[in-house]
Enzyme design. Sequence first.
Site, mmCIF file in Angstrom:
data_model
loop_
_atom_site.group_PDB
_atom_site.id
_atom_site.type_symbol
_atom_site.label_atom_id
_atom_site.label_comp_id
_atom_site.label_asym_id
_atom_site.label_seq_id
_atom_site.Cartn_x
_atom_site.Cartn_y
_atom_site.Cartn_z
ATOM 1 C CG HIS A 18 -0.400 -0.099 2.529
ATOM 2 N ND1 HIS A 18 0.434 0.865 3.027
ATOM 3 C CD2 HIS A 18 -0.517 -1.042 3.501
ATOM 4 C CE1 HIS A 18 0.807 0.537 4.250
ATOM 5 N NE2 HIS A 18 0.261 -0.620 4.568
ATOM 6 C CB CYS A 126 0.581 -6.798 19.711
ATOM 7 S SG CYS A 126 -0.308 -6.317 18.203
ATOM 8 C CB CYS A 143 -1.491 -3.618 20.424
ATOM 9 S SG CYS A 143 -0.690 -2.771 19.061
ATOM 10 C CG HIS A 146 -2.207 -4.351 15.119
ATOM 11 N ND1 HIS A 146 -0.943 -4.002 15.531
ATOM 12 C CD2 HIS A 146 -2.154 -4.467 13.761
ATOM 13 C CE1 HIS A 146 -0.152 -3.916 14.469
ATOM 14 N NE2 HIS A 146 -0.850 -4.192 13.387
ATOM 15 C CE LYS A 296 -5.803 -5.750 4.608
ATOM 16 N NZ LYS A 296 -5.470 -7.011 5.176
HETATM 17 N N1 MSP Z 1 8.115 -6.608 8.940
HETATM 18 C C1 MSP Z 1 8.252 -5.453 9.738
HETATM 19 C C2 MSP Z 1 9.566 -4.756 9.486
HETATM 20 C C3 MSP Z 1 10.790 -5.590 9.693
HETATM 21 S S1 MSP Z 1 12.221 -4.717 9.276
HETATM 22 C C4 MSP Z 1 13.484 -5.647 9.814
HETATM 23 C C5 MSP Z 1 7.103 -4.502 9.454
HETATM 24 N N2 MSP Z 1 6.485 -4.636 8.283
HETATM 25 S S2 MSP Z 1 5.253 -3.765 7.752
HETATM 26 O O1 MSP Z 1 4.791 -4.415 6.569
HETATM 27 O O2 MSP Z 1 4.315 -3.567 8.772
HETATM 28 O O3 MSP Z 1 5.869 -2.411 7.281
HETATM 29 C C6 MSP Z 1 6.054 -1.359 8.155
HETATM 30 C C7 MSP Z 1 6.669 -0.190 7.412
HETATM 31 O O4 MSP Z 1 5.841 0.194 6.299
HETATM 32 C C8 MSP Z 1 6.741 1.069 8.266
HETATM 33 O O5 MSP Z 1 7.842 1.080 9.127
HETATM 34 C C9 MSP Z 1 6.843 2.120 7.183
HETATM 35 O O6 MSP Z 1 8.102 2.078 6.616
HETATM 36 C C10 MSP Z 1 5.825 1.595 6.180
HETATM 37 N N3 MSP Z 1 4.473 2.062 6.494
HETATM 38 C C11 MSP Z 1 3.380 1.294 6.789
HETATM 39 N N4 MSP Z 1 2.295 2.113 6.951
HETATM 40 C C12 MSP Z 1 2.653 3.392 6.780
HETATM 41 C C13 MSP Z 1 1.968 4.624 6.705
HETATM 42 N N5 MSP Z 1 0.680 4.736 6.920
HETATM 43 N N6 MSP Z 1 2.701 5.721 6.386
HETATM 44 C C14 MSP Z 1 4.024 5.667 6.097
HETATM 45 N N7 MSP Z 1 4.703 4.524 6.154
HETATM 46 C C15 MSP Z 1 4.085 3.390 6.603
HETATM 47 O O7 MSP Z 1 6.857 -3.659 10.277
#
Ligand code: MSP
Length: 468
Positions: A18, A126, A143, A146, A296
Amino acid sequence: MPKFFVTTPIYYINDIPHIGHTCTTVAADVLARLHRQLGDEVFFLTGTDEHGQKVAECAQKVNLDAQTYCDKIAPTFVNAWKNLNISNDFFIRTTDIRHEKVVAEFLNKIKENGDVYKDKYEGWYCVGCEKFMTETDLVEGHCPLHPPEKTVKKSEENWFFKLSKYVPKLIELIENDDTNYIFPQGKRAEVLAKLKGGVNDISLSRENVEWGIPVPWDTKQTVYVWFDALINYYSATQFLENKANFWPASLHLLGKEILWFHTVIWQAMLLSAKIEIPIKTFTHSFYMVDGQKMSKSLGNVISPQQLIDLFGVDGSRYLIARSFPGENDSDVGIARFKEKYNADLANNLGNLVSRVCKLADKLQTSNFKLQMDRKYIELVDNLKLDEAISLVFAKFIDESNNQLNIVAPWKLEPNDPKRIEVLTKCVNNLRQAAYYLTPIMPDTCEKITKALEGEIKPLEQGLFLRIS
Ligand code: MSP
């Protein structure tokens, strides 16, 4: 040649890409491309985080075994980044056996160094964050990131990592300007305050979570998914050919919710394994969609493909960079993106290139030395992408529009020196702007550069069509 190793978080594959994932990935790509342009040797790494309870539960829901599920979803990320012209040098998957081997070696080192012991974990977990939570982390009993059912009570035998042992060293590193690795400054203060408030040791393994890398000395347990995931940054440099000298990473880019993992747990793991720690971490804020958290259930999730369909690849990259959430959350939405696209790209930059090419028809341009101002590099390096773009617009694009309005070359004869002078100035401004904006809009800037080489001809097609 200076080395630049930039990473994004590896994304969980319980979800499809996304705009949140996209913003971190585009920002990392802009940095990677700028550093290549400056002549650095670059390694740009992104990938997917595929183990753990959350992914296993998702696979179960769709009746697939976990590996088949991962093999099905991982390509959606690979393709999303391909479609956005992301120039990552490698895409790591944590189910890659080469990564798993490095994780096992890494954990053995931590154990050999006396930082592992067995204990019982009793408390909250969580599943959404894949995170052990303290009472103080919870809001109204669960949390805050979530739905309530994702926070569960756990009681399990785990292998623990002596995180607390490294707290004094981490404080010392962060407090010293020469060794601090946490940016921006606000996050540095936040982490320091939390470190000084007291830190417990943490589990490095899970009981009853089969979908993970077996703990090398106790195959009844699997490695806690965050230990597995964080090691990706290092493992890629170890199992790929000729990448070992890219370690330590120049920059880990991440979102604010995973600050602690990247600035405390990861650094302590590396200190324990006696491996150099990364030079810099940059933690950005979040995108909000039309004032709300993206989710979602609210149905307001924007996909990268949706952007590409509306604004094209470079238009999407531009809009992401322009709205990048640095120190503060950034409110985005399709209506706002349309406005910005029309104002900056269709009506301003695109229109200017078309006008200049038309007015300068047959003008023979000469060599012009392109330059890159330190200030611009600094802004991009500090993820002030909006400011960096504004600088280029003010200096070259607004300046050219002004000059055209003052001189009005369309009223002058083709060989009038004043007309030639102003058009030459505009051509050079645009070449310079394209040079600066190449990391953000690589294809468009190449088109601009080509159109302004040698003898100028009117463009056959506008660069950006207006969107209603
Ligand atoms: N799998 C872990 C990260 C492991 S790194 C060793 C994780 N994954 S995640 O799919 O949840 O991705 C998180 C990352 O996606 C956030 O840290 C950020 O970089 C990005 N974002 C997810 N939602 C976001 C927003 N709404 N806005 C900006 N960035 C965001 O955490």
